[in-house]
Motif scaffolding. Structure first.
Motif, PDB file in Angstrom:
ATOM      1  N   TRP A 150       0.832  -1.206   0.000  1.00 36.83           N
ATOM      2  CA  TRP A 150       0.000   0.000   0.000  1.00 36.83           C
ATOM      3  C   TRP A 150       0.863   1.251   0.000  1.00 36.83           C
ATOM      4  O   TRP A 150       0.528   2.252  -0.649  1.00 36.83           O
ATOM      5  CB  TRP A 150      -0.936   0.003   1.210  1.00 36.83           C
ATOM      6  N   TRP A 210      -6.133   7.921   3.347  1.00 35.33           N
ATOM      7  CA  TRP A 210      -6.878   6.709   3.656  1.00 35.33           C
ATOM      8  C   TRP A 210      -5.982   5.662   4.302  1.00 35.33           C
ATOM      9  O   TRP A 210      -6.421   4.936   5.177  1.00 35.33           O
ATOM     10  CB  TRP A 210      -7.521   6.137   2.387  1.00 35.33           C
ATOM     11  N   LEU A 211      -4.747   5.602   3.860  1.00 38.55           N
ATOM     12  CA  LEU A 211      -3.837   4.566   4.339  1.00 38.55           C
ATOM     13  C   LEU A 211      -3.398   4.787   5.782  1.00 38.55           C
ATOM     14  O   LEU A 211      -3.409   3.846   6.581  1.00 38.55           O
ATOM     15  CB  LEU A 211      -2.608   4.485   3.424  1.00 38.55           C
ATOM     16  N   TYR A 233      -5.896   3.822   8.457  1.00 34.56           N
ATOM     17  CA  TYR A 233      -6.022   2.363   8.448  1.00 34.56           C
ATOM     18  C   TYR A 233      -4.853   1.727   9.201  1.00 34.56           C
ATOM     19  O   TYR A 233      -5.044   0.815  10.012  1.00 34.56           O
ATOM     20  CB  TYR A 233      -6.088   1.881   6.993  1.00 34.56           C
ATOM     21  N   LYS A 234      -3.651   2.212   8.947  1.00 36.03           N
ATOM     22  CA  LYS A 234      -2.467   1.712   9.647  1.00 36.03           C
ATOM     23  C   LYS A 234      -2.589   1.945  11.152  1.00 36.03           C
ATOM     24  O   LYS A 234      -2.318   1.057  11.961  1.00 36.03           O
ATOM     25  CB  LYS A 234      -1.213   2.430   9.155  1.00 36.03           C
TER      26      LYS A 234
END
Length: 168
Positions: A128, A142-143, A146-147
């Motif tokens: 990603w 967005w990443l 999430y992480k």
């Protein structure tokens, strides 16, 4: 002229991150843990820890200082210590009575034997991260959340494993 403006903006942002980063990190940890636990959470929770400014600043500053000093020794010990201290904001979110130094020590103890697991968790996001480069960083909106949610879940799972081990 443009370079001067960019350097000035970068300097200002770096200074703000140094001053406010730790306390915002505590609010973000509290927000993520409430979300993971299925409790009620709101965006204002991200800014709920400003009354703990000193602890937030100190935990961020001390973690950075300790990692820097270990990195001066060799690169690898600095990386390992970074993983050792990774759970500090979550510990402080769960235990507001602790000092920054106590939380760092608790994180070290908690991460004994689990630093490799956190490293592998980080590796799962490598694809990603590479794709994010192709979006010129826009994908990080967005990443990164999430992480961070995955790291909060890791913290809760680690707590559960530690409790099971201490009961046995």
């Amino acid at each position: 002229v443009v370079a001067g403006v960019l350097v000035s903006a970068a300097s200002t942002l770096s200074f703000l991150h140094l001053i406010l980063g730790g306390v915002i990190q505590l609010g973000y940890a509290k927000f993520l843990l409430a979300q993971h636990d299925g409790k009620e959470y709101q965006v204002k929770d991200l800014f709920s820890q400003f009354d703990r400014f000193g602890v937030g600043f100190l935990q961020s500053f001390l973690r950075g200082l300790y990692v820097f000093l270990w990195t001066l020794l060799f690169i690898i010990p600095g990386i390992i210590k970074g993983y050792s201290y990774a759970m500090t904001p979550y510990i402080l979110a769960d235990h507001p009575e602790l000092t920054a130094k106590q939380a760092i020590e608790a994180s070290q103890t908690m991460m004994d034997g689990y630093k490799g697991d956190l490293f592998v968790l980080g590796l799962t996001f490598l694809g990603w991260d590479i794709l994010n480069v192709f979006t010129l960083g826009i994908g990080s909106f967005w990443l990164n959340p999430y992480k961070e949610a995955a790291y909060a879940a890791f913290y809760r799972e680690l707590l559960a494993q530690r409790r099971e081990t201490s009961v046995e």
